[in-house]
Design a protein around this motif. Structure first.
Motif, PDB file in Angstrom:
ATOM      1  N   ILE A 284       9.916 -10.682  -8.150  1.00 15.14           N
ATOM      2  CA  ILE A 284       8.467 -10.524  -8.181  1.00 15.14           C
ATOM      3  C   ILE A 284       7.814 -11.862  -7.873  1.00 15.14           C
ATOM      4  N   ASP A 285       6.874 -11.866  -6.938  1.00 13.49           N
ATOM      5  CA  ASP A 285       6.104 -13.058  -6.606  1.00 13.49           C
ATOM      6  C   ASP A 285       4.629 -12.679  -6.610  1.00 13.49           C
ATOM      7  N   GLY A 286       3.953 -12.976  -7.723  1.00 18.93           N
ATOM      8  CA  GLY A 286       2.562 -12.576  -7.860  1.00 18.93           C
ATOM      9  C   GLY A 286       2.459 -11.074  -7.939  1.00 18.93           C
ATOM     10  N   ASP A 287       1.717 -10.478  -6.997  1.00 18.74           N
ATOM     11  CA  ASP A 287       1.607  -9.014  -6.968  1.00 18.74           C
ATOM     12  C   ASP A 287       2.437  -8.423  -5.835  1.00 18.74           C
ATOM     13  N   GLU A 288       3.447  -9.178  -5.380  1.00 20.17           N
ATOM     14  CA  GLU A 288       4.320  -8.704  -4.308  1.00 20.17           C
ATOM     15  C   GLU A 288       5.772  -8.651  -4.781  1.00 20.17           C
ATOM     16  N   ILE A 289       6.556  -7.765  -4.169  1.00 22.10           N
ATOM     17  CA  ILE A 289       8.000  -7.699  -4.393  1.00 22.10           C
ATOM     18  C   ILE A 289       8.684  -8.304  -3.182  1.00 22.10           C
ATOM     19  N   VAL A 290       9.537  -9.284  -3.415  1.00 16.65           N
ATOM     20  CA  VAL A 290      10.254  -9.942  -2.328  1.00 16.65           C
ATOM     21  C   VAL A 290      11.686  -9.392  -2.307  1.00 16.65           C
ATOM     22  N   TYR A 291      11.995  -8.613  -1.258  1.00 16.12           N
ATOM     23  CA  TYR A 291      13.350  -8.074  -1.118  1.00 16.12           C
ATOM     24  C   TYR A 291      14.200  -9.088  -0.347  1.00 16.12           C
ATOM     25  N   LYS A 292      15.330  -9.469  -0.919  1.00 15.30           N
ATOM     26  CA  LYS A 292      16.215 -10.465  -0.309  1.00 15.30           C
ATOM     27  C   LYS A 292      17.312  -9.759   0.485  1.00 15.30           C
ATOM     28  N   ASN A 293      17.400 -10.095   1.743  1.00 15.78           N
ATOM     29  CA  ASN A 293      18.439  -9.521   2.595  1.00 15.78           C
ATOM     30  C   ASN A 293      19.640 -10.454   2.725  1.00 15.78           C
ATOM     31  N   HIS A 294      19.770 -11.344   1.778  1.00 12.80           N
ATOM     32  CA  HIS A 294      20.942 -12.222   1.705  1.00 12.80           C
ATOM     33  C   HIS A 294      21.443 -12.179   0.270  1.00 12.80           C
ATOM     34  N   TYR A 295      22.696 -12.543   0.076  1.00 12.46           N
ATOM     35  CA  TYR A 295      23.344 -12.387  -1.228  1.00 12.46           C
ATOM     36  C   TYR A 295      23.895 -13.736  -1.674  1.00 12.46           C
ATOM     37  N   ASP A 296      23.032 -14.492  -2.342  1.00  7.45           N
ATOM     38  CA  ASP A 296      23.403 -15.808  -2.859  1.00  7.45           C
ATOM     39  C   ASP A 296      23.608 -15.660  -4.362  1.00  7.45           C
ATOM     40  N   ILE A 297      24.861 -15.662  -4.769  1.00  5.16           N
ATOM     41  CA  ILE A 297      25.220 -15.307  -6.148  1.00  5.16           C
ATOM     42  C   ILE A 297      25.407 -16.551  -7.003  1.00  5.16           C
ATOM     43  N   GLY A 298      24.595 -16.660  -8.044  1.00  6.07           N
ATOM     44  CA  GLY A 298      24.747 -17.757  -8.994  1.00  6.07           C
ATOM     45  C   GLY A 298      25.888 -17.478  -9.950  1.00  6.07           C
ATOM     46  N   VAL A 299      26.711 -18.499 -10.211  1.00  4.17           N
ATOM     47  CA  VAL A 299      27.835 -18.370 -11.149  1.00  4.17           C
ATOM     48  C   VAL A 299      27.621 -19.380 -12.264  1.00  4.17           C
ATOM     49  N   ALA A 300      27.355 -18.901 -13.467  1.00  6.47           N
ATOM     50  CA  ALA A 300      27.048 -19.788 -14.587  1.00  6.47           C
ATOM     51  C   ALA A 300      28.276 -20.618 -14.973  1.00  6.47           C
ATOM     52  N   VAL A 301      28.053 -21.923 -15.155  1.00  6.98           N
ATOM     53  CA  VAL A 301      29.118 -22.854 -15.558  1.00  6.98           C
ATOM     54  C   VAL A 301      28.654 -23.579 -16.819  1.00  6.98           C
ATOM     55  N   GLY A 302      29.405 -23.434 -17.891  1.00  7.62           N
ATOM     56  CA  GLY A 302      29.056 -24.091 -19.151  1.00  7.62           C
ATOM     57  C   GLY A 302      29.610 -25.501 -19.202  1.00  7.62           C
TER      58      GLY A 302
END
Length: 434
Positions: A284-302
């Motif tokens: 969500i960006d303001g009153d718009e929905i931003v659909y991402k056509n790329h797949y950048d996956i965050g991997v949590a590291v402790g």
């Protein structure tokens, strides 16, 4: 002519930093591009190099102070001795041997050879100096024999355990051995356990929060205050993935030079599900929905300092081996404090594996502006009722998907998680894209 040392551009959306430490003192000669100080941002730690050769003539901002991009940090004067007379103007005491042994209470680390000091990464150097260690005594496992942050932490662990065997404290007791003897060996009450004496020291200690820890706290609170977070749960039978991994892991590692873990399976499963449910990959960006056509996956590291989430870029275009190699590289950089800002920004979806710490189940918090995060957990043998009514033990993992209900409906969230479960229980679907 003096050259100004200023706070450089810190990266996208980063406008402020904290001066972590100065490597030089006023009056010290400096070479062009030599590291002068370390800045800590809410994402990474970075060095500021000397813009010119000369002598450090003034330190304007002391360690521990907050600064903004473009702020003046200090000045460099021309010539090797140009600033010797300017030392009194600086915030630090000059290093020459003045009869001032008063600062002696502050213990200094063992001297580091110049060559070894130059090879140390900023985060490693900082940890060594704060712990008062001699880097020459620490076994190094990094490339070209370099010392990594993991080496130092491992050494500290070993050193922490080593003094526990000999008990030096009782020997150092002042002059009341008679009173200490009974206290050292109290009779256990009614079979109760005997606990070691509390270590000497203050009952409380105040430590300033690092900028990273403050940012983590702000982000998590902002996530709770902003998103309408719900969590849906499911469980996956890990039998097929574990069997496939056991079957090919040796060949995989020999061919690709990297171990086959579970994370690559989950990243591939999530990419498959994200393609089918694009709203889970949106924001969500303001009153718009931003659909991402790329797949950048965050991997949590402790890390000891806090949680960081480096990003595996374009995961849909990577093979299992490429994903595993990328994760290994990012995790090593995270432990060494060498992640760049670009490697921490722009993720579209996050996976957090609390199972490595033994968690059986949890509710992950959204990593804004992302709209969903998947939580992996500990694999545990549990009784499962099969279709024919028989009960067998299976290696099961609870899965948790937290999602922003402002954007994602329950039907979409549940269906997404079921698709991930199906891919994990039938890993050939990931490979055949079915």
């Amino acid at each position: 002519m003096a050259t100004e040392i200023k706070v450089p551009t810190l990266g996208e959306s980063v406008t402020e930093a904290t001066v972590s430490k100065w490597f030089k003192e006023v009056g010290d000669p400096v070479a062009a591009d030599e590291p002068l100080l370390e800045l800590e941002t809410d994402k990474v730690t970075l060095e500021v190099n000397a813009p010119a050769a000369g002598t450090l003539s003034e330190i304007v901002v002391a360690a521990g102070s907050d600064v903004e991009v473009g702020a003046l940090l200090g000045t460099i004067a021309e010539g090797a001795a140009a600033a010797r007379g300017a030392k009194p103007a600086a915030a630090k005491a000059p290093p020459p041997a003045k009869a001032e042994p008063a600062p002696a209470p502050r213990p200094q680390p063992a001297p580091v050879p110049a060559a070894a000091e130059a090879a140390l990464a900023p985060a490693v150097r900082k940890l060594i100096e704060e712990s008062g260690l001699n880097p020459a005594a620490i076994p190094a496992t990094g490339k070209d024999g370099r010392l990594t942050k993991g080496d130092v932490l491992a050494y500290l662990e070993v050193r922490k355990e080593a003094p526990a065997a000999p008990a030096p404290k009782p020997a150092a007791a002042p002059a009341a051995p008679a009173a200490k003897a009974p206290a050292a060996a109290p009779a256990p009450a009614a079979g109760g356990a005997q606990f070691p004496p509390r270590p000497a020291g203050p009952r409380e200690e105040r430590v300033r929060m690092t900028r990273l820890r403050k940012r983590i706290a702000e982000n998590l609170k902002a996530s709770q205050n902003t998103a309408a977070t719900l969590t849906t749960y499911n469980e996956a039978d890990m039998s097929a993935v574990m069997a496939l991994r056991d079957q090919v892991k040796d060949v995989f590692e020999k061919r690709h030079g990297v171990r086959l873990g579970f994370m690559s399976f989950f990243i591939k499963a999530c990419v498959t599900a994200l393609r089918e449910f694009p709203v889970v990959n949106a924001a969500i960006d303001g009153d718009e929905i931003v659909y991402k056509n790329h797949y950048d996956i965050g991997v949590a590291v402790g890390l000891q300092e806090g949680l960081v989430v480096p990003v595996v870029r374009d995961a849909d275009a990577l093979s299992f081996a490429q994903i595993e190699a990328t994760i290994a590289s990012l995790a090593k950089k995270a432990r060494d404090g060498a992640l760049s800002l670009d490697e921490l920004q722009g993720g579209t979806f996050t996976i957090s594996n609390a199972g490595v710490y033994g968690s059986l189940n949890s509710m992950p918090i959204l990593n804004l502006p992302q709209s969903a995060v998947l939580g992996m957990h500990k694999i545990q043998q549990r009784p499962v009722v099969l279709a024919d009514g028989s009960i067998v033990a299976k290696p099961m993992m609870y899965l948790a998907l937290s999602y922003d209900h402002r954007l994602i409906d329950g039907r979409q969230a549940v269906s997404f998680l079921v698709r991930v479960k199906d891919c994990i229980e039938n890993p050939t679907r990931i490979m055949l894209d079915v």
